[in-house]
Design a protein around this motif. Structure first.
Motif, PDB file in Angstrom:
ATOM      1  N   ASN A 106       0.812  -1.212   0.000  1.00 26.38           N
ATOM      2  CA  ASN A 106       0.000   0.000   0.000  1.00 26.38           C
ATOM      3  C   ASN A 106       0.840   1.254   0.000  1.00 26.38           C
ATOM      4  O   ASN A 106       2.035   1.229   0.222  1.00 26.38           O
ATOM      5  N   SER A 107       0.176   2.366  -0.347  1.00 24.04           N
ATOM      6  CA  SER A 107       0.867   3.645  -0.426  1.00 24.04           C
ATOM      7  C   SER A 107      -0.090   4.717   0.073  1.00 24.04           C
ATOM      8  O   SER A 107      -1.226   4.422   0.430  1.00 24.04           O
ATOM      9  N   GLY A 108       0.366   5.954   0.051  1.00 23.44           N
ATOM     10  CA  GLY A 108      -0.465   7.051   0.565  1.00 23.44           C
ATOM     11  C   GLY A 108      -1.421   7.585  -0.485  1.00 23.44           C
ATOM     12  O   GLY A 108      -1.672   6.961  -1.510  1.00 23.44           O
ATOM     13  N   CYS A 109      -1.947   8.768  -0.195  1.00 21.94           N
ATOM     14  CA  CYS A 109      -2.910   9.441  -1.075  1.00 21.94           C
ATOM     15  C   CYS A 109      -2.240   9.782  -2.402  1.00 21.94           C
ATOM     16  O   CYS A 109      -1.123  10.274  -2.442  1.00 21.94           O
ATOM     17  N   ALA A 110      -2.942   9.511  -3.513  1.00 21.01           N
ATOM     18  CA  ALA A 110      -2.371   9.762  -4.835  1.00 21.01           C
ATOM     19  C   ALA A 110      -2.808  11.120  -5.382  1.00 21.01           C
ATOM     20  O   ALA A 110      -2.439  11.486  -6.486  1.00 21.01           O
ATOM     21  N   GLY A 111      -3.604  11.854  -4.617  1.00 22.51           N
ATOM     22  CA  GLY A 111      -4.003  13.192  -5.026  1.00 22.51           C
ATOM     23  C   GLY A 111      -5.286  13.269  -5.827  1.00 22.51           C
ATOM     24  O   GLY A 111      -5.694  14.343  -6.252  1.00 22.51           O
ATOM     25  N   LEU A 112      -5.930  12.120  -6.035  1.00 23.75           N
ATOM     26  CA  LEU A 112      -7.199  12.127  -6.768  1.00 23.75           C
ATOM     27  C   LEU A 112      -8.275  11.518  -5.867  1.00 23.75           C
ATOM     28  O   LEU A 112      -8.847  10.469  -6.167  1.00 23.75           O
ATOM     29  N   CYS A 113      -8.537  12.217  -4.750  1.00 21.94           N
ATOM     30  CA  CYS A 113      -9.346  11.645  -3.676  1.00 21.94           C
ATOM     31  C   CYS A 113     -10.747  11.245  -4.120  1.00 21.94           C
ATOM     32  O   CYS A 113     -11.331  10.301  -3.603  1.00 21.94           O
ATOM     33  N   ALA A 114     -11.311  11.959  -5.103  1.00 20.46           N
ATOM     34  CA  ALA A 114     -12.670  11.647  -5.548  1.00 20.46           C
ATOM     35  C   ALA A 114     -12.729  10.363  -6.372  1.00 20.46           C
ATOM     36  O   ALA A 114     -13.804   9.862  -6.659  1.00 20.46           O
ATOM     37  N   LYS A 115     -11.559   9.855  -6.760  1.00 19.46           N
ATOM     38  CA  LYS A 115     -11.521   8.637  -7.585  1.00 19.46           C
ATOM     39  C   LYS A 115     -11.174   7.401  -6.750  1.00 19.46           C
ATOM     40  O   LYS A 115     -10.927   6.335  -7.297  1.00 19.46           O
ATOM     41  N   GLU A 116     -11.089   7.553  -5.450  1.00 21.74           N
ATOM     42  CA  GLU A 116     -10.745   6.417  -4.594  1.00 21.74           C
ATOM     43  C   GLU A 116     -11.947   5.471  -4.492  1.00 21.74           C
ATOM     44  O   GLU A 116     -13.071   5.906  -4.659  1.00 21.74           O
ATOM     45  N   PRO A 117     -11.722   4.202  -4.196  1.00 18.07           N
ATOM     46  CA  PRO A 117     -10.433   3.538  -4.016  1.00 18.07           C
ATOM     47  C   PRO A 117      -9.662   3.396  -5.324  1.00 18.07           C
ATOM     48  O   PRO A 117     -10.244   3.091  -6.353  1.00 18.07           O
ATOM     49  N   MET A 118      -8.350   3.636  -5.228  1.00 12.08           N
ATOM     50  CA  MET A 118      -7.476   3.498  -6.385  1.00 12.08           C
ATOM     51  C   MET A 118      -6.416   2.428  -6.121  1.00 12.08           C
ATOM     52  O   MET A 118      -5.975   2.262  -4.986  1.00 12.08           O
ATOM     53  N   ILE A 119      -6.045   1.738  -7.179  1.00 10.35           N
ATOM     54  CA  ILE A 119      -4.941   0.789  -7.057  1.00 10.35           C
ATOM     55  C   ILE A 119      -3.989   1.006  -8.235  1.00 10.35           C
ATOM     56  O   ILE A 119      -4.378   1.561  -9.254  1.00 10.35           O
ATOM     57  N   THR A 120      -2.745   0.602  -8.056  1.00  9.27           N
ATOM     58  CA  THR A 120      -1.782   0.614  -9.154  1.00  9.27           C
ATOM     59  C   THR A 120      -1.317  -0.822  -9.358  1.00  9.27           C
ATOM     60  O   THR A 120      -0.949  -1.493  -8.396  1.00  9.27           O
ATOM     61  N   VAL A 121      -1.403  -1.284 -10.598  1.00  4.82           N
ATOM     62  CA  VAL A 121      -0.958  -2.654 -10.910  1.00  4.82           C
ATOM     63  C   VAL A 121       0.304  -2.569 -11.767  1.00  4.82           C
ATOM     64  O   VAL A 121       0.331  -1.867 -12.777  1.00  4.82           O
ATOM     65  N   GLU A 122       1.354  -3.244 -11.288  1.00  5.23           N
ATOM     66  CA  GLU A 122       2.598  -3.303 -12.058  1.00  5.23           C
ATOM     67  C   GLU A 122       2.909  -4.754 -12.375  1.00  5.23           C
ATOM     68  O   GLU A 122       3.255  -5.527 -11.488  1.00  5.23           O
ATOM     69  N   VAL A 123       2.735  -5.094 -13.644  1.00  2.00           N
ATOM     70  CA  VAL A 123       3.112  -6.434 -14.075  1.00  2.00           C
ATOM     71  C   VAL A 123       4.559  -6.337 -14.523  1.00  2.00           C
ATOM     72  O   VAL A 123       4.946  -5.376 -15.185  1.00  2.00           O
ATOM     73  N   LYS A 124       5.348  -7.304 -14.116  1.00  2.00           N
ATOM     74  CA  LYS A 124       6.780  -7.259 -14.391  1.00  2.00           C
ATOM     75  C   LYS A 124       7.056  -7.039 -15.876  1.00  2.00           C
ATOM     76  O   LYS A 124       6.504  -7.713 -16.731  1.00  2.00           O
ATOM     77  N   GLY A 125       7.878  -6.042 -16.156  1.00  2.00           N
ATOM     78  CA  GLY A 125       8.247  -5.757 -17.537  1.00  2.00           C
ATOM     79  C   GLY A 125       7.279  -4.826 -18.257  1.00  2.00           C
ATOM     80  O   GLY A 125       7.487  -4.481 -19.407  1.00  2.00           O
ATOM     81  N   GLN A 126       6.173  -4.424 -17.571  1.00  8.94           N
ATOM     82  CA  GLN A 126       5.196  -3.525 -18.195  1.00  8.94           C
ATOM     83  C   GLN A 126       5.084  -2.217 -17.408  1.00  8.94           C
ATOM     84  O   GLN A 126       5.479  -2.151 -16.251  1.00  8.94           O
ATOM     85  N   SER A 127       4.493  -1.178 -18.039  1.00  7.49           N
ATOM     86  CA  SER A 127       4.292   0.088 -17.327  1.00  7.49           C
ATOM     87  C   SER A 127       3.192  -0.067 -16.288  1.00  7.49           C
ATOM     88  O   SER A 127       2.232  -0.802 -16.502  1.00  7.49           O
TER      89      SER A 127
END
Lengths: 128, 181
Positions: free
Chosen positions: A67-88
């Motif tokens: 997990n991480s902190g606030c991403a600055g787009l509070c109205a769009k929460e819940p937010m997740i970031t997915v990083e697949v190895k080798g991809q953006s």
């Protein structure tokens, strides 16, 4: 009160000795759940529990949940970031159970981002 | 925030964002004295007195600190609605302590919520940070200390899926037992 038993920890340790996949960078995908006040109030913890449960049910050991902190787009929460190895990395917005499961199947396991749930390009500053 | 476990998650995340390597969370339920006390202590970078003075005001904090101001003021409001309060002590370079009291039986006191989900999210999401959780109720107590688990697990990380599940199930069943008394 029952403490976590040394035996249970030893069992995990022994089992993992032969297959230490969760080493530095040695994972298939990383899911980051944004846990600012905004995310928590919008259901980020439940999203994290959903992923933990599905990872556990399928006995997957090369997907990291973090997990991480606030991403600055509070109205769009819940937010997740997915990083697949080798991809953006891809940020997903307004994540609920249904979206989470589809993202897990298609992107985390399948390697194909779910475009319709992703944060659209150019909307990074539109905090509404 | 629907329950206290979400407020606790929020304040603990503040400590982690402040660079803490150790978070100590204590929940003390004394039903005879009718007090519920929650203490969150971190060894993060702390706040100076100027920042501390305005940290509870949601309208004064700046963009980069907004998150901190809003979360703590919401928790303070929840405490005050249950005949209690939230206070903060902090020393730059040493850490921050947030102390919350509430009347245990107050009709407006938020329920505890799911502490197993909160603690597992914190540990799994921040495997490099140590966490000590102490929950007391009328003389009985439950203690979880990730430093002990870490020592036993050796090179298996705390965010390993099997470890996260073990922690979750242990907290859940232990707190259930603690609540039964």
């Amino acid at each position: 009160m029952p403490k976590i038993s040394i035996e249970d920890l030893k069992k995990i340790k022994e089992r993992e000795r032969g297959r230490m996949i969760l080493r530095e960078g040695e994972y298939r995908a990383k899911i980051t759940v944004h846990m600012g006040t905004c995310g928590i109030a919008a259901g980020a913890r439940e999203v994290m529990t959903l992923f933990r449960d599905v990872i556990g049910q399928r006995d997957i050991d090369d997907v990291i949940l973090t997990n991480s902190g606030c991403a600055g787009l509070c109205a769009k929460e819940p937010m997740i970031t997915v990083e697949v190895k080798g991809q953006s990395p891809v940020k997903y917005i307004l994540v609920d159970r249904e979206k989470a499961m589809r993202i897990f199947e298609d992107h985390v396991l399948g390697g194909k981002p779910v475009e319709e749930y992703a944060l659209a390009k150019g909307s990074e500053t539109a905090a509404t | 925030m629907q329950d206290l476990s979400l407020h606790i998650l929020d304040v603990a995340e503040n400590g982690i964002q402040a660079g803490a390597s150790l978070i100590r969370i204590e929940v003390d339920e004394d039903t005879r004295a009718d007090i519920l006390e929650i203490t969150l202590e971190d060894n993060g970078r702390g706040m100076d007195s100027e920042f501390l003075a305005k940290v509870l005001d949601p309208f004064v904090t700046t963009r980069t600190t907004r998150k901190v101001g809003l979360g703590l003021s919401l928790f303070q409001q929840a405490a005050r609605e249950a005949d209690g309060d939230l206070t903060i002590a902090s020393t730059p370079g040493v850490g921050t302590t947030v102390h919350v009291t509430m009347r245990h039986s107050h009709i407006d006191r938020k329920p505890m919520g799911d502490m197993a989900d909160t603690l597992t999210a914190l540990i799994e999401g921040n495997p490099d940070v140590d966490l000590v959780y102490v929950h007391r109720k009328d003389g009985s107590e439950y203690v979880l200390d990730t430093r002990e688990l870490r020592a036993e697990l050796e090179d298996v990380p705390l965010n390993h899926p099997s470890v996260a599940r073990l922690i979750h199930d242990n907290v859940e069943s232990s707190l259930k037992e603690l609540m039964r008394g």
